[in-house]
Design a protein around this motif. Structure first.
Motif, mmCIF file in Angstrom:
data_model
loop_
_atom_site.group_PDB
_atom_site.id
_atom_site.type_symbol
_atom_site.label_atom_id
_atom_site.label_comp_id
_atom_site.label_asym_id
_atom_site.label_seq_id
_atom_site.Cartn_x
_atom_site.Cartn_y
_atom_site.Cartn_z
ATOM 1 N N ASP A 187 52.509 22.198 28.198
ATOM 2 C CA ASP A 187 53.953 22.352 28.335
ATOM 3 C C ASP A 187 54.480 23.514 27.505
ATOM 4 O O ASP A 187 55.471 24.148 27.872
ATOM 5 N N LEU B 151 48.374 24.777 37.818
ATOM 6 C CA LEU B 151 49.489 24.493 36.924
ATOM 7 C C LEU B 151 49.081 23.603 35.774
ATOM 8 O O LEU B 151 49.916 23.065 35.062
ATOM 9 N N LYS C 236 57.542 20.867 37.079
ATOM 10 C CA LYS C 236 56.120 21.053 36.822
ATOM 11 C C LYS C 236 55.450 19.694 36.633
ATOM 12 O O LYS C 236 55.937 18.855 35.885
ATOM 13 N N ARG D 5 64.180 24.225 34.271
ATOM 14 C CA ARG D 5 63.109 23.251 34.432
ATOM 15 C C ARG D 5 63.681 21.850 34.522
ATOM 16 O O ARG D 5 64.507 21.447 33.707
ATOM 17 N N ARG E 199 52.330 16.827 33.055
ATOM 18 C CA ARG E 199 52.863 16.838 31.691
ATOM 19 C C ARG E 199 52.128 15.846 30.801
ATOM 20 O O ARG E 199 51.989 16.073 29.611
ATOM 21 N N VAL F 57 54.342 26.710 29.369
ATOM 22 C CA VAL F 57 55.255 26.743 30.501
ATOM 23 C C VAL F 57 56.705 26.848 30.026
ATOM 24 O O VAL F 57 57.492 27.623 30.556
#
Length: 310
Positions: free
Chosen positions: A47, A43, A24, A61, A27, A50
């Motif tokens: 965090d 997206l 992902k 992840r 961040r 997610v």
């Protein structure tokens, strides 16, 4: 995630038989700003929002695209280990220590080997070799020692996976070491995963890409990180499935109305009463609260200014 609930439901079902790996973006604060004007804006979630569904659904992840492919190579060639206990076999002490440090940093365990395993290693290794964990066979170790060492370490009851590290010395060729490592992996028949680290400028030996493929990494840290991700996935898959509870009495429409009202104002924080209403709509109790505003102070009377003349 357009529909997090649906994503989690599908991921939990698929992840039981087919691993799901994700990386992902967005961040950092700079990354989040970049996603606002990009296709990745879907997206641009925190965090926390997610990590939680990923952990619950068994999604692996990774932090970088390189890690994503490292994990994919491992899962496509080896089974998830039964636990986090790692045995390390090397012909150079330094890389073995670096690998042990990386394993510990990623939450893996590098336990001492059993007395039976130590005795088995002492039967063929020179006296100067270290038979702890990592097992340092010394730079003079022939290819056959890799086969014997992996057999002994993988049979240890305190080891769930083996990382074999090879630095090309003068006496042993990488292809010879690769062939015996593949033989050891073939003998294990998927019971204990085997990873390799070939720190060579010539790249990965072709023997590791045959019918019995063994993942190989350029550095010990890469192997440790990939293995740590797969260990956590294996632990998730070993747990029995848990049905997601269906909570009664939720006021989704009222909560959605609160969110819509706040979004209508633009970006910014929710008001205290809106936070309480949103939590109450989803059955989360909050302490009784009252918003108190300070009474404005009355204006101070202005004193006349006197000027004395000389």
């Amino acid at each position: 995630f357009g529909n997090p609930r649906k994503f989690s439901r599908i991921a939990r079902r698929v992840g039981r038989t087919k691993p799901i790996i994700a990386v992902k973006s967005g961040r950092s604060a700079a990354g989040v700003r970049a996603t606002q004007s990009h296709t990745g804006s879907l997206l641009a979630a925190s965090d926390v929002t997610v990590d939680a569904p990923f952990r619950q659904a068994g999604v692996i992840r990774t932090d970088t695209l390189g890690e994503l492919f490292d994990v994919a190579v491992l899962l496509s060639t080896q089974p998830p280990p039964a636990g986090p206990r790692i045995g390390i076999v090397t012909n150079a002490g330094g890389p073995g220590i670096l690998c042990a440090d990386a394993c510990q940093a990623e939450g893996l365990d590098v336990p001492p080997l059993s007395e039976t395993t130590v005795a088995a290693l002492r039967e063929f290794l020179p006296p100067q070799a270290s038979v702890g964990n990592p097992v340092d066979m010394l730079a003079s170790a022939p290819a056959a020692h890799y086969l014997q060492a992996i057999r002994a370490v993988s049979a240890d009851p305190n080891v769930d996976a083996v990382i074999a590290i090879f630095i090309p010395p003068v006496v042993t060729q990488p292809e010879d070491a690769a062939e015996v490592i593949v033989q050891a992996a073939r003998e294990l028949a998927g019971t204990t995963p085997v990873l390799t680290v070939f720190m060579s400028s010539s790249g990965v030996p072709t023997a590791l890409r045959g019918a019995v493929a063994v993942p190989s990494y350029a550095f010990p840290e890469d192997a440790a990180i990939a293995l740590a991700r797969v260990v956590r996935y294996g632990q998730w898959r070993a747990r029995p499935p848990v049905d997601v509870p269906r909570l009664a009495g939720l006021q989704r429409d009222a909560a959605a109305s609160t969110v819509a009202t706040a979004l209508g104002r633009g970006t910014g924080w929710l008001e205290p009463d809106e936070v309480a209403a949103l939590l109450a709509g989803y059955g989360l109790p909050v302490a009784a609260q009252h918003l108190v505003r300070s009474r404005p102070m009355p204006p101070r009377p202005q004193q006349p200014c006197r000027v004395r003349s000389r």
